[in-house]
Design a protein around this motif. Structure first.
Motif, PDB file in Angstrom:
ATOM      1  N   GLU A  72     -43.311 -82.973  25.337  1.00 50.38           N
ATOM      2  CA  GLU A  72     -42.888 -82.159  24.193  1.00 50.38           C
ATOM      3  C   GLU A  72     -43.848 -82.348  23.023  1.00 50.38           C
ATOM      4  OE1 GLU A  72     -39.016 -81.481  21.241  1.00 50.38           O
ATOM      5  OE2 GLU A  72     -38.872 -82.872  22.945  1.00 50.38           O
ATOM      6  N   ALA A  73     -44.280 -83.596  22.835  1.00 48.92           N
ATOM      7  CA  ALA A  73     -45.223 -83.881  21.739  1.00 48.92           C
ATOM      8  C   ALA A  73     -46.553 -83.166  21.966  1.00 48.92           C
ATOM      9  CB  ALA A  73     -45.428 -85.384  21.612  1.00 48.92           C
ATOM     10  N   ALA A  74     -47.063 -83.251  23.196  1.00 46.67           N
ATOM     11  CA  ALA A  74     -48.352 -82.622  23.495  1.00 46.67           C
ATOM     12  C   ALA A  74     -48.292 -81.111  23.322  1.00 46.67           C
ATOM     13  CB  ALA A  74     -48.781 -82.980  24.917  1.00 46.67           C
ATOM     14  N   ASP A  75     -47.169 -80.510  23.684  1.00 49.12           N
ATOM     15  CA  ASP A  75     -47.013 -79.056  23.557  1.00 49.12           C
ATOM     16  C   ASP A  75     -46.831 -78.620  22.107  1.00 49.12           C
ATOM     17  OD1 ASP A  75     -47.208 -78.790  26.285  1.00 49.12           O
ATOM     18  OD2 ASP A  75     -45.038 -78.690  26.624  1.00 49.12           O
ATOM     19  N   PHE A  76     -46.326 -79.522  21.264  1.00 45.13           N
ATOM     20  CA  PHE A  76     -45.888 -79.147  19.922  1.00 45.13           C
ATOM     21  C   PHE A  76     -47.035 -78.850  18.966  1.00 45.13           C
ATOM     22  CE2 PHE A  76     -44.532 -80.306  15.584  1.00 45.13           C
ATOM     23  CZ  PHE A  76     -43.425 -79.490  15.427  1.00 45.13           C
ATOM     24  N   ALA A  77     -48.125 -79.603  19.068  1.00 48.58           N
ATOM     25  CA  ALA A  77     -49.169 -79.498  18.038  1.00 48.58           C
ATOM     26  C   ALA A  77     -50.533 -79.844  18.615  1.00 48.58           C
ATOM     27  CB  ALA A  77     -48.834 -80.420  16.868  1.00 48.58           C
ATOM     28  N   LEU A 107     -49.893 -89.565  26.680  1.00 43.44           N
ATOM     29  CA  LEU A 107     -50.105 -88.325  25.939  1.00 43.44           C
ATOM     30  C   LEU A 107     -51.158 -87.453  26.612  1.00 43.44           C
ATOM     31  CD1 LEU A 107     -49.604 -86.616  23.326  1.00 43.44           C
ATOM     32  CD2 LEU A 107     -51.473 -87.936  22.276  1.00 43.44           C
ATOM     33  N   ALA A 108     -52.179 -88.078  27.181  1.00 47.59           N
ATOM     34  CA  ALA A 108     -53.362 -87.359  27.673  1.00 47.59           C
ATOM     35  C   ALA A 108     -53.047 -86.226  28.660  1.00 47.59           C
ATOM     36  CB  ALA A 108     -54.349 -88.353  28.296  1.00 47.59           C
ATOM     37  N   PRO A 109     -52.189 -86.421  29.669  1.00 42.89           N
ATOM     38  CA  PRO A 109     -51.985 -85.343  30.648  1.00 42.89           C
ATOM     39  C   PRO A 109     -51.469 -84.048  30.034  1.00 42.89           C
ATOM     40  CG  PRO A 109     -51.117 -87.419  31.498  1.00 42.89           C
ATOM     41  CD  PRO A 109     -51.449 -87.644  30.059  1.00 42.89           C
ATOM     42  N   GLY A 110     -50.818 -84.115  28.867  1.00 39.82           N
ATOM     43  CA  GLY A 110     -50.294 -82.909  28.235  1.00 39.82           C
ATOM     44  C   GLY A 110     -51.282 -82.215  27.321  1.00 39.82           C
ATOM     45  N   LEU A 111     -52.462 -82.809  27.144  1.00 39.85           N
ATOM     46  CA  LEU A 111     -53.454 -82.224  26.232  1.00 39.85           C
ATOM     47  C   LEU A 111     -54.320 -81.238  27.005  1.00 39.85           C
ATOM     48  CD1 LEU A 111     -54.441 -85.431  24.210  1.00 39.85           C
ATOM     49  CD2 LEU A 111     -52.713 -83.689  23.644  1.00 39.85           C
ATOM     50  N   THR A 112     -53.841 -79.999  27.080  1.00 39.70           N
ATOM     51  CA  THR A 112     -54.506 -78.968  27.885  1.00 39.70           C
ATOM     52  C   THR A 112     -55.377 -78.029  27.052  1.00 39.70           C
ATOM     53  OG1 THR A 112     -52.563 -77.544  27.663  1.00 39.70           O
ATOM     54  CG2 THR A 112     -52.634 -79.026  29.572  1.00 39.70           C
ATOM     55  N   ARG A 113     -55.393 -78.227  25.731  1.00 40.55           N
ATOM     56  CA  ARG A 113     -56.194 -77.381  24.841  1.00 40.55           C
ATOM     57  C   ARG A 113     -56.867 -78.283  23.800  1.00 40.55           C
ATOM     58  NH1 ARG A 113     -50.691 -76.774  23.553  1.00 40.55           N
ATOM     59  NH2 ARG A 113     -50.191 -77.269  21.367  1.00 40.55           N
ATOM     60  N   GLU A 133     -62.860 -92.497  25.567  1.00 38.61           N
ATOM     61  CA  GLU A 133     -63.184 -92.444  26.999  1.00 38.61           C
ATOM     62  C   GLU A 133     -61.944 -92.159  27.831  1.00 38.61           C
ATOM     63  OE1 GLU A 133     -65.307 -95.247  30.447  1.00 38.61           O
ATOM     64  OE2 GLU A 133     -64.933 -96.028  28.434  1.00 38.61           O
ATOM     65  N   LEU A 134     -60.822 -92.801  27.491  1.00 44.54           N
ATOM     66  CA  LEU A 134     -59.565 -92.553  28.205  1.00 44.54           C
ATOM     67  C   LEU A 134     -59.151 -91.093  28.100  1.00 44.54           C
ATOM     68  CD1 LEU A 134     -57.036 -95.491  27.540  1.00 44.54           C
ATOM     69  CD2 LEU A 134     -57.691 -94.521  29.747  1.00 44.54           C
ATOM     70  N   LEU A 135     -59.238 -90.537  26.914  1.00 46.91           N
ATOM     71  CA  LEU A 135     -58.854 -89.136  26.716  1.00 46.91           C
ATOM     72  C   LEU A 135     -59.795 -88.202  27.464  1.00 46.91           C
ATOM     73  CD1 LEU A 135     -57.945 -89.305  22.930  1.00 46.91           C
ATOM     74  CD2 LEU A 135     -56.365 -88.805  24.813  1.00 46.91           C
ATOM     75  N   ARG A 136     -61.069 -88.528  27.448  1.00 41.84           N
ATOM     76  CA  ARG A 136     -62.047 -87.700  28.155  1.00 41.84           C
ATOM     77  C   ARG A 136     -61.758 -87.684  29.648  1.00 41.84           C
ATOM     78  NH1 ARG A 136     -66.013 -89.495  25.306  1.00 41.84           N
ATOM     79  NH2 ARG A 136     -66.489 -91.206  26.722  1.00 41.84           N
ATOM     80  N   GLU A 137     -61.354 -88.833  30.182  1.00 41.43           N
ATOM     81  CA  GLU A 137     -61.102 -88.960  31.617  1.00 41.43           C
ATOM     82  C   GLU A 137     -59.759 -88.362  32.033  1.00 41.43           C
ATOM     83  OE1 GLU A 137     -61.311 -93.123  32.259  1.00 41.43           O
ATOM     84  OE2 GLU A 137     -63.518 -93.202  32.341  1.00 41.43           O
ATOM     85  N   GLN A 138     -58.736 -88.494  31.184  1.00 36.28           N
ATOM     86  CA  GLN A 138     -57.377 -88.188  31.638  1.00 36.28           C
ATOM     87  C   GLN A 138     -56.763 -86.933  31.023  1.00 36.28           C
ATOM     88  OE1 GLN A 138     -54.765 -91.574  31.689  1.00 36.28           O
ATOM     89  NE2 GLN A 138     -56.355 -92.984  32.366  1.00 36.28           N
ATOM     90  N   ALA A 139     -57.314 -86.414  29.949  1.00 35.53           N
ATOM     91  CA  ALA A 139     -56.775 -85.176  29.361  1.00 35.53           C
ATOM     92  C   ALA A 139     -57.413 -83.968  30.030  1.00 35.53           C
ATOM     93  CB  ALA A 139     -57.044 -85.149  27.860  1.00 35.53           C
ATOM     94  N   PRO A 140     -56.628 -82.971  30.437  1.00 31.35           N
ATOM     95  CA  PRO A 140     -57.210 -81.761  31.037  1.00 31.35           C
ATOM     96  C   PRO A 140     -58.255 -81.093  30.131  1.00 31.35           C
ATOM     97  CG  PRO A 140     -54.838 -81.813  31.391  1.00 31.35           C
ATOM     98  CD  PRO A 140     -55.156 -82.954  30.484  1.00 31.35           C
ATOM     99  N   ALA A 141     -58.078 -81.215  28.818  1.00 28.92           N
ATOM    100  CA  ALA A 141     -59.042 -80.592  27.899  1.00 28.92           C
ATOM    101  C   ALA A 141     -60.331 -81.398  27.774  1.00 28.92           C
ATOM    102  CB  ALA A 141     -58.402 -80.407  26.520  1.00 28.92           C
ATOM    103  N   GLY A 142     -60.339 -82.626  28.279  1.00 32.28           N
ATOM    104  CA  GLY A 142     -61.547 -83.436  28.349  1.00 32.28           C
ATOM    105  C   GLY A 142     -62.287 -83.592  27.035  1.00 32.28           C
ATOM    106  N   ASP A 143     -63.527 -83.109  27.001  1.00 37.72           N
ATOM    107  CA  ASP A 143     -64.391 -83.261  25.823  1.00 37.72           C
ATOM    108  C   ASP A 143     -63.907 -82.468  24.613  1.00 37.72           C
ATOM    109  OD1 ASP A 143     -66.071 -84.961  27.151  1.00 37.72           O
ATOM    110  OD2 ASP A 143     -67.453 -83.381  27.806  1.00 37.72           O
ATOM    111  N   LEU A 144     -62.922 -81.612  24.803  1.00 35.34           N
ATOM    112  CA  LEU A 144     -62.397 -80.838  23.680  1.00 35.34           C
ATOM    113  C   LEU A 144     -61.380 -81.629  22.842  1.00 35.34           C
ATOM    114  CD1 LEU A 144     -61.925 -77.378  25.426  1.00 35.34           C
ATOM    115  CD2 LEU A 144     -63.841 -78.159  24.006  1.00 35.34           C
TER     116      LEU A 144
END
Length: 439
Positions: A72-77, A107-113, A133-144
């Motif tokens: 819910e947090a990742a989708d919210f903002a 949090l990372a898996p929900g960061l799609t944008r 590095e963790l966010l780059r590896e595990q968030a779908p949005a990666g480098d974004l």
């Protein structure tokens, strides 16, 4: 703006409520379901001045609500503040970053944008690249996903004021941070527009800011307490000495209050964590004075115990001691590394019966030290006491009539470890009063 605050303890809940006060739509996230329910009811699960009013106002307005869902947090903002705790590791002075990295991983898996993750938690320098590095590896949005560092400088019991009217704002970024800086400047626009100094810097400098600030403050407190030891030996008065020093604009009076020393969840932890990280970096000799600051602080607690034994004899078994204060400072219910409770527990270990009173912190103190006795009324707490210790300078204690109190005690003896009682008034009422560093 819409934003989230991950972790809703002292830091996160205050930050969330204050961001709502600034006009933003805020979703607070915490894994503790009971805490989430309490916050959604418009109340804090701890005592912090003015916070309940903000929570009640903005949960009612719909600008602020809380959840236990990372999704819910990742989708919210697209702006996420992280304010989880970073306590000391068990058996070590180093920071325990497990809560921070767990929050990032969940949090990372929900960061799609594209999004900005702004960390407020206090950490050892060098943590930001690991978060990125963790966010780059595990968030779908990666480098974004951009990482920013936004350290907090809150004082407990003044946290709301310090959030809404800070004395400085620090924003730390890696190279190519234009979007992250734009979002954070928008989030803090009202604060920046009011003239608050805003320092834009790199990750490492921003990471060092909180630990360095608290280490300096700890050193300042320990310096005046070291001078208190000299005053006791020489017959000087440390309060007057502190006033003399404080008029030097290079030194300043603020924060240089002699007494029992510092405690709480920040200064001791950040001082030791800063020293530990300096050791790891090979800069151990540079922080030698910080080690001494920590040593002086611990020595203040032992000094109160020594004074108690001077008044009551070395064998404390069967003696009744009343302690005014459980919180590490007035205006909070926080008992983490409380000097008052540390002294109370040590005296209990020496065989004394110790009764503790405090306006706000008794419930937390009971959980931490169940072997002590607890009484809400400070006058009733002193019933048949052989010694009274004034260890947290709550304003409720100073107006108490010492003559009335003397009639309830077994021996009218008091050790004022905070130096805020009127010594002449207490002596006129028949008390023997001893103060750290005072005549």
């Amino acid at each position: 703006m819409k934003m989230t605050v991950i972790g809703c303890g002292y830091l996160g809940a205050t930050h969330a409520a204050c961001m709502a006060e600034l006009g933003h739509e805020v979703l607070g996230m915490d894994v503790d379901i009971d805490k989430v329910h309490t916050l959604n009811s418009g109340k804090a699960p701890f005592f912090e001045r003015d916070l309940d009013d903000l929570l009640a106002t903005h949960t009612a307005s719909g600008r602020l609500h809380f959840t236990a869902s990372y999704k819910e947090a990742a989708d919210f903002a697209d702006l996420h503040f992280i304010g989880v705790g970073t306590p000391q590791q068990p058996g070590s002075d180093a920071y325990d970053l497990s809560h921070l990295f767990e929050a990032v991983r969940r949090l990372a898996p929900g960061l799609t944008r594209p999004a900005v993750v702004a960390v407020k938690s206090t950490v050892p320098v060098g943590t930001a690249p690991r978060v990125a590095e963790l966010l780059r590896e595990q968030a779908p949005a990666g480098d974004l996903i951009e990482v920013a560092w936004n350290p907090e400088f809150l004082r407990e019991s003044f946290a709301v004021e310090d959030t809404l009217r800070p004395d400085r704002l620090v924003l730390g970024f890696n190279t190519g941070h234009s979007r992250a800086e734009a979002l954070l400047r928008q989030a803090f626009a009202e604060i920046i527009d009011s003239g608050t100094p805003t320092i834009v810097t790199d990750w490492a400098t921003a990471e060092l800011a909180k630990g360095a600030a608290n280490s300096f403050l700890a050193t300042k407190i320990s310096f005046i307490n070291a001078m208190a030891e000299v005053c006791e030996k020489s017959g000087a008065d440390v309060a007057e000495l502190a006033d003399i020093l404080g008029h030097d604009i290079r030194i300043g009076r603020r924060g240089m209050r002699p007494g029992l020393g510092f405690g709480g969840g920040c200064l001791p932890k950040d001082l030791r964590g800063f020293i530990t990280r300096a050791d790891e970096l090979g800069a151990d000799e540079a922080v030698g004075m910080l080690r001494e600051a920590d040593t002086v602080n611990a020595r203040r607690r032992r000094r109160v115990i020594d004074l108690a034994r001077e008044e009551l004899g070395t064998d404390l078994r069967g003696k009744r001691i009343t302690v005014w204060g459980a919180a590490f400072k007035p205006g909070t219910d926080d008992v983490r590394d409380s000097p008052a409770l540390a002294v109370a527990q040590d005296l209990h270990g020496l065989g004394a019966t110790v009764t503790v009173t405090d306006p706000k912190a008794l419930d937390n103190a009971r959980k931490l030290h169940p072997g002590l006795d607890y009484v809400e009324d400070p006058i009733a707490a002193a019933e048949d006491a052989d010694l009274l210790l004034h260890l947290t300078e709550w304003p409720q204690f100073s107006p108490i009539d010492p003559r009335r109190l003397a009639a309830r005690t077994r021996n009218p003896k008091v050790i004022d470890a905070r130096g805020t009682l009127d010594t002449a008034r207490w002596r006129d009422a028949g008390w023997t009063i001893r103060c750290l560093g005072h005549r």
